[in-house]
Design an enzyme around this catalytic site. Structure first.
Site, PDB file in Angstrom:
ATOM      1  N   GLN A   1      17.351  -6.727  28.251  1.00  0.00           N
ATOM      2  CA  GLN A   1      17.651  -7.110  29.628  1.00  0.00           C
ATOM      3  C   GLN A   1      18.835  -8.078  29.677  1.00  0.00           C
ATOM      4  OE1 GLN A   1      12.903  -7.383  30.263  1.00  0.00           O
ATOM      5  NE2 GLN A   1      14.045  -8.392  31.878  1.00  0.00           N
TER       6      GLN A   1
ATOM      7  N   ARG B   1       7.685 -10.258  35.056  1.00  0.00           N
ATOM      8  CA  ARG B   1       8.040 -10.121  36.482  1.00  0.00           C
ATOM      9  C   ARG B   1       7.854 -11.461  37.194  1.00  0.00           C
ATOM     10  NH1 ARG B   1       7.233  -4.479  39.714  1.00  0.00           N
ATOM     11  NH2 ARG B   1       8.958  -4.837  41.110  1.00  0.00           N
ATOM     12  N   CYS B   2       8.520 -12.466  36.671  1.00  0.00           N
ATOM     13  CA  CYS B   2       8.210 -13.834  37.077  1.00  0.00           C
ATOM     14  C   CYS B   2       9.357 -14.739  36.679  1.00  0.00           C
ATOM     15  CB  CYS B   2       6.935 -14.240  36.343  1.00  0.00           C
ATOM     16  SG  CYS B   2       6.627 -15.984  36.194  1.00  0.00           S
TER      17      CYS B   2
ATOM     18  N   GLU C   1      10.425  -9.784  42.002  1.00  0.00           N
ATOM     19  CA  GLU C   1       9.125 -10.140  41.442  1.00  0.00           C
ATOM     20  C   GLU C   1       8.180 -10.787  42.443  1.00  0.00           C
ATOM     21  OE1 GLU C   1      11.033 -12.308  38.457  1.00  0.00           O
ATOM     22  OE2 GLU C   1      10.868 -14.230  39.451  1.00  0.00           O
TER      23      GLU C   1
END
Ligand code: CDP
Length: 801
Positions: free
Chosen positions: A229, A376-377, A747
């Site tokens: 990522q 996702r945070c 998110e």
């Protein structure tokens, strides 16, 4: 001179695919046709395959490793062990959080699934067989599977490799005003308390991690294909760890089949494949299998949360204090802004007007794979928001005040922005009460409460749970945010070709979020070039400008802003070109979407495409040719989206099974670039929230065995289990400092959703006096709570012997 002679007219922004257009995702065309290009699709001449031998034991001293049988297998080219790595100073590597992590174990193994050796062979099957032929003699050691055990005075020290490490504490961190908080608690009418565990979970992208390392001895260049990522961070890390010159490293992240934070860390497999390619002078591919991914790569959460709220009888929150113990596994390996040891946990209660607060956080080593990944945070915001909303509900119950009303009376007011939170953030904007009202109206709040009371009389348990969230999205700014000292900002490059078509490159990296679609929309908005005429490229460090990557929903707030700023600089140059074409001074020129025109004579204009052609064929004297720009964007602040999630459930008192009746989501993420993509992001996040609340956790038995290493144990919800979601987009508070007013969204629903489900079940159990059931709220836990009228803790087992 070539100019338009038509009447002045701006382009229709939605028609050209600008902001607010739900244009279809351009990347889906290749995905739907099965033409995506993932790391496993990379096939190079002479390529070899690598497999990893993992430890079956969670904590053991390595007495010896015998690789002779593996070397003897035909087709095996190389067997790597920690001892061999150590001769090249590669047995350990630095992590993104100033810790160290074993690449291949030398002294001990510290979690089940840890990398012990690697085999490189003609094909993956030979490599796997050869791994099984390696004989490792282990001496088992006592195992620690949770912070309680890790902090015990007689606990074995897991990280005895670290000089001066005499216990299992990773860090102690504190923020806020302890004395002020203590004083506020002395004045409280009511003190509300809560304790719970946010269980260990796994981002579990469908595509596992993998890499292809291709070192070319003739050019001394390393090309490294990787599921990352953050490709630029990988390039910097490889330069540091493998001591290769950075300009000779090209990192390519091709299509990625989901990341969710799992593809941010640097994994040992990457380092081993690079060394193997250097040693063998051949490309080496490593593709992780699902079990490898589920037991050894970055886990998330696993935080023990404890807190208290000081309350006035009329409902005013006076203060809160919190303590967290985070189980980081054997290595503190996740990315973390270096100023904030527990990430952005101190965003708790940012949406509420709380005068004073204090937070302490402790990280603990255990015999588990590295944890703490921001699944996702934004760096622990999920745990913060979960605990906040669980505590708010408990406090409303303690005070006997309606849970919606309690929230409304304590929200930061619309005209109180920018608002300084008690733990130090500056929130930017929001309409919190309005979002709540939209949600309550949509769910039919008052009717539901009446229905709930009637149902109770018939022995049916209905519940309604509310959760709100706001979170700091878009790290940096560079003043406060860095990873390993590298400041957090982003950049974008736009090149407008002579035909008026364009290419955009950023240092972000989409993994399914749709950047190829939405960055083109920002260009369409700023320049009037139709989005279909703009191609977007990310993920190649030789061509993309520097960026910190895509995680923590930072892409739109930072890289997206960089795209807008680069486009504005291009527009400024195009204005000069237009003035030249129209033979007027720049001051006499006006802009409307897609076209400059003469203020006094609006029919005389030059389109952006005409300006682009002029940049290559007819520029004014002294002007540099070309129409391109690279812009670096260092955000002045984080963006603060807000959301309200409301869930209604029915609980079966006989079995503890609960069903979602309805779920309403009201998300305010400022200006929506692509409303359809935003809705997709919200639905995906809510699905994950539902999974975390209802079915997912990865636990460990008392011997440190990871229970949850496959999809039979670690459940992914399908369309069958997932409830329907009703989405509302009517509240839009543009971000005051983002160039196009957008806030992050990726998110939000995963962060804010879980507490809504848990609160709904707790509300249904209201009259039992049960205060907490830890996630996942499995039917047997609900049944236990109902039957024995007690809280149900999901803490992993604590060893008795
Ligand atoms: O960093 P990440 O891409 O995961 O998250 P994000 O910046 O919140 O963006 C997720 C997707 O939603 C991207 O395609 C964005 O461009 C899009 N988005 C949008 O259309 N409008 C917003 N206000 C925020 C995001």
């Amino acid at each position: 001179m070539t100019t338009s002679t038509t009447e002045s007219r701006a382009l229709d922004e939605v028609k050209i695919g600008g902001l607010g257009s739900s244009r279809k995702r351009v990347e889906d065309d290749r995905f739907i046709r099965g033409k995506g290009n993932y790391v496993d699709d990379v096939v190079l001449p002479g390529m070899l395959h690598m497999e990893i031998l993992r430890s079956p034991l969670p904590h053991a001293r390595i007495k010896s490793i015998d690789t002779s049988r593996a070397w003897a297998i035909p087709g095996v080219h190389l067997v790597l062990t920690g001892e061999m790595m150590a001769t090249r100073n590669l047995a350990w590597m630095p992590t993104l959080s100033y810790d160290t992590q074993a690449v291949l174990a030398t002294d001990k193994v510290r979690f089940q699934g840890q990398e012990v050796a690697c085999v490189i062979a003609d094909d993956p099957y030979i490599a796997k067989d050869a791994c099984e032929a390696i004989e490792v003699d282990y001496e088992p050691l006592p195992v620690i599977v949770n912070p309680v055990q890790g902090l015990a005075p007689d606990a074995p020290v897991i990280r005895d490799d670290k000089v001066g490490q005499a216990d299992n504490v990773v860090y102690h961190w504190e923020v806020g005003d302890q004395a002020g908080t203590d004083r506020a608690f002395e004045q409280a009418d009511v003190i509300s308390t809560l304790e719970c565990h946010y269980p260990r979970s796994h981002p579990s992208p469908i595509e596992c991690c993998g890499s292809v390392a291709d070192f070319n001895r003739a050019t001394s260049k390393l090309t490294f294909y990787v599921t990352s990522q953050a490709p630029h961070i990988v390039r910097a890390a490889v330069a540091m760890v493998a001591e290769l010159p950075e300009q000779m490293i090209r990192v390519i992240s091709p299509d990625i089949g989901g990341g969710f934070g799992n593809k941010v860390p640097i994994y040992p497999g990457y380092v081993c494949s690079i060394l193997a390619s250097i040693l063998l002078e051949r490309p080496v591919k490593w593709i992780e299998d699902k079990t490898g991914n589920l037991i050894s790569t970055g886990f998330a959460r696993d935080v023990y949360l404890k807190g208290e709220m000081a309350l006035r009888r009329d409902g005013k929150i006076l203060a809160f204090r919190m303590h967290t113990d985070a189980d980081h596994g054997a290595f503190f390996a996740d990315a973390q802004p270096s100023k904030f040891k527990i990430g952005l946990m101190h965003s708790a209660f940012a949406a509420y007007d709380v005068p004073v607060a204090h937070l302490t956080a402790r990280g603990v080593y255990t015999n588990k794979a590295p944890g703490g990944v921001a699944y996702r945070c934004s760096f622990r915001v999920t745990e913060a928001m979960f605990f906040q909303e669980r505590m708010v509900q408990a406090a409303a119950d303690d005070l006997g005040i309606d849970q919606a009303e309690f929230r409304r009376m304590n929200f930061v007011a619309d005209d109180d922005f920018p608002h300084r939170t008690p733990l130090g953030f500056l929130t930017d904007s929001g309409q919190y009460a309005k979002c709540l009202d939209v949600g309550l109206q949509a769910i039919g709040y008052e009717n539901f409460k009446a229905e709930q009371a009637q149902a109770r009389q018939r022995g049916k348990l209905l519940g309604l749970g509310i959760s709100t969230m706001t979170e700091p999205l878009g790290a940096g700014n560079s003043r406060e945010y860095d990873i390993l000292g590298i400041k957090m900002f982003d950049s974008a490059e736009i090149k407008v070709h002579m035909s008026g078509k364009a290419i955009v490159r950023t240092g972000a990296k989409t993994q399914g979020q749709g950047h190829e679609t939405t960055w083109a929309q920002i260009v369409a908005h700023e320049l009037g070039i139709p989005a279909d005429d703009v191609v977007v490229e990310e993920g190649d460090t030789d061509t993309a400008p520097f960026g910190m990557g895509t995680y923590a929903s930072r892409s739109t707030p930072v890289a997206g802003a960089a795209v807008a700023m680069a486009a504005r600089k291009i527009r400024a140059k195009a204005r000069k070109l237009a003035a030249h074409l129209l033979e007027v001074s720049e001051e006499d020129i006006e802009w409307e979407l897609g076209r400059f025109y003469v203020r006094s004579s609006p029919q005389r204009g030059a389109s952006i495409q005409e300006c682009a052609m002029a940049a290559y064929s007819n520029m004014p004297d002294g002007m540099e040719p070309g129409l391109e720009n690279t812009s670096f964007y260092d955000p002045p602040n984080l963006t603060w989206p807000f959301a309200v999630y409301i869930v209604t459930v029915e609980v079966d008192p006989e079995t503890g099974v609960w069903d979602v009746l309805r779920m309403v989501a009201v998300d305010d993420c400022g200006v929506r670039i692509n409303p359809m993509i935003v809705e997709g992001q919200i639905m995906g996040g809510l699905t994950e929230a539902y999974a975390m609340a209802s079915m997912q956790f990865i636990t460990f038995d008392a011997d440190g065995n990871c229970v949850g290493s496959n999809y039979m144990d670690y459940l992914l919800p399908t369309a069958w289990e997932t409830p329907g979601f009703e989405l509302h987009s009517e509240v839009v508070t543009p971000c005051p400092h983002h160039p196009i007013g957008a806030k992050g969204i990726g998110e939000c629903a995963a962060v804010g959703g879980p507490a809504a489900f848990v609160n709904a079940v707790m509300d249904a159990l209201g009259e039992t006096g049960v205060r907490n059931i830890d996630m996942p709220v499995l039917p047997d836990r609900v049944w236990e709570a109902l039957t024995y009228r007690r809280d149900v803790s999901g803490h992993p087992p604590v060893r008795q012997d």
